[in-house]
Design a protein around this motif. Structure first.
Motif, mmCIF file in Angstrom:
data_model
loop_
_atom_site.group_PDB
_atom_site.id
_atom_site.type_symbol
_atom_site.label_atom_id
_atom_site.label_comp_id
_atom_site.label_asym_id
_atom_site.label_seq_id
_atom_site.Cartn_x
_atom_site.Cartn_y
_atom_site.Cartn_z
ATOM 1 N N ILE A 47 -41.084 -4.337 21.290
ATOM 2 C CA ILE A 47 -40.328 -3.179 20.809
ATOM 3 C C ILE A 47 -39.833 -2.358 21.998
ATOM 4 O O ILE A 47 -38.673 -1.954 22.056
ATOM 5 N N LEU A 48 -40.724 -2.178 22.970
ATOM 6 C CA LEU A 48 -40.344 -1.409 24.159
ATOM 7 C C LEU A 48 -39.188 -2.064 24.899
ATOM 8 O O LEU A 48 -38.336 -1.388 25.451
ATOM 9 N N GLU B 15 -35.111 0.664 13.063
ATOM 10 C CA GLU B 15 -35.906 0.200 11.928
ATOM 11 C C GLU B 15 -36.033 -1.312 11.951
ATOM 12 O O GLU B 15 -37.105 -1.868 11.723
ATOM 13 N N SER B 16 -34.897 -1.982 12.247
ATOM 14 C CA SER B 16 -34.944 -3.433 12.145
ATOM 15 C C SER B 16 -35.859 -4.027 13.200
ATOM 16 O O SER B 16 -36.601 -4.972 12.918
ATOM 17 N N VAL B 17 -35.849 -3.447 14.392
ATOM 18 C CA VAL B 17 -36.738 -3.978 15.429
ATOM 19 C C VAL B 17 -38.185 -3.806 15.006
ATOM 20 O O VAL B 17 -38.995 -4.736 15.078
ATOM 21 N N VAL B 18 -38.507 -2.597 14.522
ATOM 22 C CA VAL B 18 -39.891 -2.336 14.131
ATOM 23 C C VAL B 18 -40.307 -3.248 12.983
ATOM 24 O O VAL B 18 -41.389 -3.842 13.001
ATOM 25 N N VAL B 19 -39.399 -3.429 12.014
ATOM 26 C CA VAL B 19 -39.753 -4.273 10.873
ATOM 27 C C VAL B 19 -39.950 -5.718 11.301
ATOM 28 O O VAL B 19 -40.923 -6.370 10.921
ATOM 29 N N ILE B 20 -39.014 -6.208 12.144
ATOM 30 C CA ILE B 20 -39.136 -7.601 12.573
ATOM 31 C C ILE B 20 -40.427 -7.820 13.345
ATOM 32 O O ILE B 20 -41.181 -8.767 13.088
ATOM 33 N N GLU B 21 -40.709 -6.906 14.261
ATOM 34 C CA GLU B 21 -41.918 -7.079 15.058
ATOM 35 C C GLU B 21 -43.170 -6.946 14.201
ATOM 36 O O GLU B 21 -44.125 -7.700 14.351
ATOM 37 N N GLY B 22 -43.134 -5.965 13.279
ATOM 38 C CA GLY B 22 -44.288 -5.795 12.399
ATOM 39 C C GLY B 22 -44.505 -7.018 11.541
ATOM 40 O O GLY B 22 -45.635 -7.474 11.355
#
Lengths: 291, 269
Positions: free
Chosen positions: A138-139, A156-163
């Protein structure tokens, strides 16, 4: 009690054996998982991320520090350099997070025959590793994309994908390829594999603690590196403005400051590596003399 | 599943071994391969870090052109480039789809393209550097910049042992399959077959763990006999070993040209 602990301290050759064992086995498994295809069910990817059970088993059975470092190095050498996919500095982050997670998992177990303990340690090791790597990913997007907030939907999309990939890795790879095999292998190998390396099985009295690797030095270096990263970010942002306003001075200034900053970072890394190795070496010498 | 089978045919064990040796020792004659490891490290450290902090598309594009040229010079195998491109595309595309889903619009594409450009500069730089160093050179270079002797030994060991380890694993795997019984029904989406293969793949590591630990012990005993631990811990031995590594004229030329090109980029773009 004290005597029992002394008896377990390893000689340099035994450490090297643990290191080589863990490196070659985990490296091999890494190569296999690199070549295995992944199955997509819609956006959900079912892939065998890694055979985490190998380093976990070895960290639980042997000294966790050497097994963990060996496994991380094995991943870099066999899985990356030999397949021609070496990511250079990006591998440093993988190396640190992976060896830290495996080491913590290894220290959690006091009795390798206790299945519940082994299982918990295995899951926690996987969770720590995956959590660190998703945060770093994410960073990466955060640093790599300028003015992230200005782009709608990207955060949002980065956080969702990584999560999502975190959950997938922990629940799928974690249970199938870390929890079950580790619980199966550790009690079976305990007492069998150690004599092959010429050492006694680990008994319930010896414990390892995190203090061995997380000293003040590591914390200081971490803070320094984080500071350097923020400095770079700041420099790059102000650098863009400089280019706009005064064309002559701007580029040269960024250029020089970047170079200087990088050299300092590299020096720090090299210096700490040297120093760490030296201290480890000194410690082994001391132990051998005292025993 | 057809897809899986195709892949497994393409990646037979022999093929993998050949490909590995090819990446390791195949490119000894290129221009980059003749440079000193230290030169390559310096070059790489720049291209590995700096792109992260540059947000100007034109400069990034210029750097991209440069690393594409070096990759071409290094004669990297097409398979590796293909894997890299697939990885970059899928990552970027995935992010794009997800951000469109969260109410992004076409303006999202540009920052993502810039990110992909950055990532490709970095990975092409690393590929062209690390593919053009053979293992001996890489381990000597690492030794010189202060990595412990164990690391450089491990690299050499890895290249020597991996083919035979892979073969041993393959034999164990095959013998498990010979003695075991594959599931009669494939199940929905072949899930029974997949579970069976995964199980065998994991179980095969049990004998391998034991035999590798024997091998590790033999290796370390051999190292002791050769006095390698003395070498790991004493700088003068290292110096003797690395005495033939020197920066030469073409190293300086290469670094100088890179610096010149980059300065031009920064000034003119």
């Amino acid at each position: 009690m004290n005597f029992a602990q002394d008896r377990y301290t390893l000689t340099q050759s035994q450490k090297m054996m643990v290191f080589i064992l863990s490196m070659s086995l985990y490296g091999l498994s890494n190569m296999i998982t690199e070549l295995l295809p992944s199955v997509y069910l819609g956006p959900i990817e079912f892939s065998v991320e890694y055979f985490a059970f190998i380093p976990l088993t070895l960290c639980i059975l042997f000294h966790p520090l050497y097994a963990a470092i060996g496994a991380a190095l094995g991943e870099v050498i066999f899985g990356e350099i030999m397949l021609g996919q070496f990511g250079g500095l990006g591998e440093l982050e993988k190396f640190i997070s992976f060896s830290l997670a495996m080491y913590i998992a290894g220290t959690m177990v006091t009795d390798p025959r206790n299945k519940r303990q082994v299982g918990t340690a295995a899951m926690i090791g996987v969770i720590i590793h995956q959590a660190i790597s998703s945060i770093v990913d994410i960073l990466k997007v955060w640093v790599g994309v300028d003015e992230l907030e200005a782009v709608p939907g990207l955060v949002e999309s980065v956080v969702v994908i990584e999560g999502f990939s975190f959950l997938n890795d922990v629940l799928f790879s974690g249970i199938l390829f870390a929890l079950i095999p580790t619980v199966y292998l550790v009690p079976r190998l305990y007492g069998k594999i150690e004599p092959l390396l010429g050492m006694k099985p680990r008994d319930t009295t010896n414990k390892y603690s995190l203090k061995e690797i997380i000293g003040p030095r590591l914390v200081v270096v971490g803070v320094l590196l984080a500071g350097a990263a923020f400095l770079f970010e700041f420099l790059s942002n102000s650098g863009l403005n400089l280019i706009e306003w005064e064309l002559d001075l701007g580029p040269a200034f960024i250029w020089i400051s970047l170079l200087v900053a990088f050299f300092i970072t590299c020096l720090i890394i090299v210096y700490t590596l040297k120093k760490k190795k030296k201290t480890i070496h000194d410690k082994t010498e001391d132990r051998r003399i005292s025993s | 599943m057809e897809y899986t089978r195709k892949w497994s045919e393409k990646f037979s064990v022999e093929q993998v071994k050949i490909e590995l040796l090819n990446t390791a020792y195949g490119n000894g004659h290129t221009f980059l391969a003749r440079l000193d490891p230290i030169t390559l490290f310096i070059w790489y450290i720049f291209f590995g870090i700096v792109p992260w902090f540059i947000h100007q598309e034109t400069i990034l594009l210029g750097m991209f052109v440069f690393v594409v040229i070096t990759t071409f010079i290094a004669k990297v195998s097409p398979l590796i480039i293909l894997i890299l491109c697939l990885g970059l595309l899928s990552q970027g595309g995935y992010l794009l789809v997800a951000s469109l889903f969260f109410g992004g619009n076409l303006a999202t594409i540009l920052p993502l393209l810039v990110l992909t450009l950055k990532l490709s500069v970095i990975s092409l730089a690393s590929i062209s550097v690390f593919c053009s160093m053979d293992p001996d050179k890489l381990s000597n270079g690492l030794l010189k910049i202060g990595f412990p002797g164990q690391v450089s030994f491990s690299i050499a060991y890895g290249y020597r042992m991996l083919p035979s380890l892979l073969e041993e694993y393959h034999h164990i795997f095959l013998s498990f399959r010979l003695r075991g019984k594959a599931p009669e029904k494939k199940g929905f989406l072949y899930w029974r077959a997949i579970v069976y293969f995964c199980k065998v793949a994991v179980l095969s590591f049990y004998p391998l763990l034991l035999s590798t630990s024997k091998r590790a012990r033999t290796t370390v005993e051999a190292l002791e006999t050769k006095g390698s631990f003395y070498g790991f811990n004493h700088p003068e031995v290292k110096k003797l070993k690395l005495a033939n590594m020197k920066m030469q004229k073409h190293d300086y030329l290469f670094l100088g040209f890179t610096a010149f090109y980059l300065v031009c980029l920064f000034i003119f773009l």
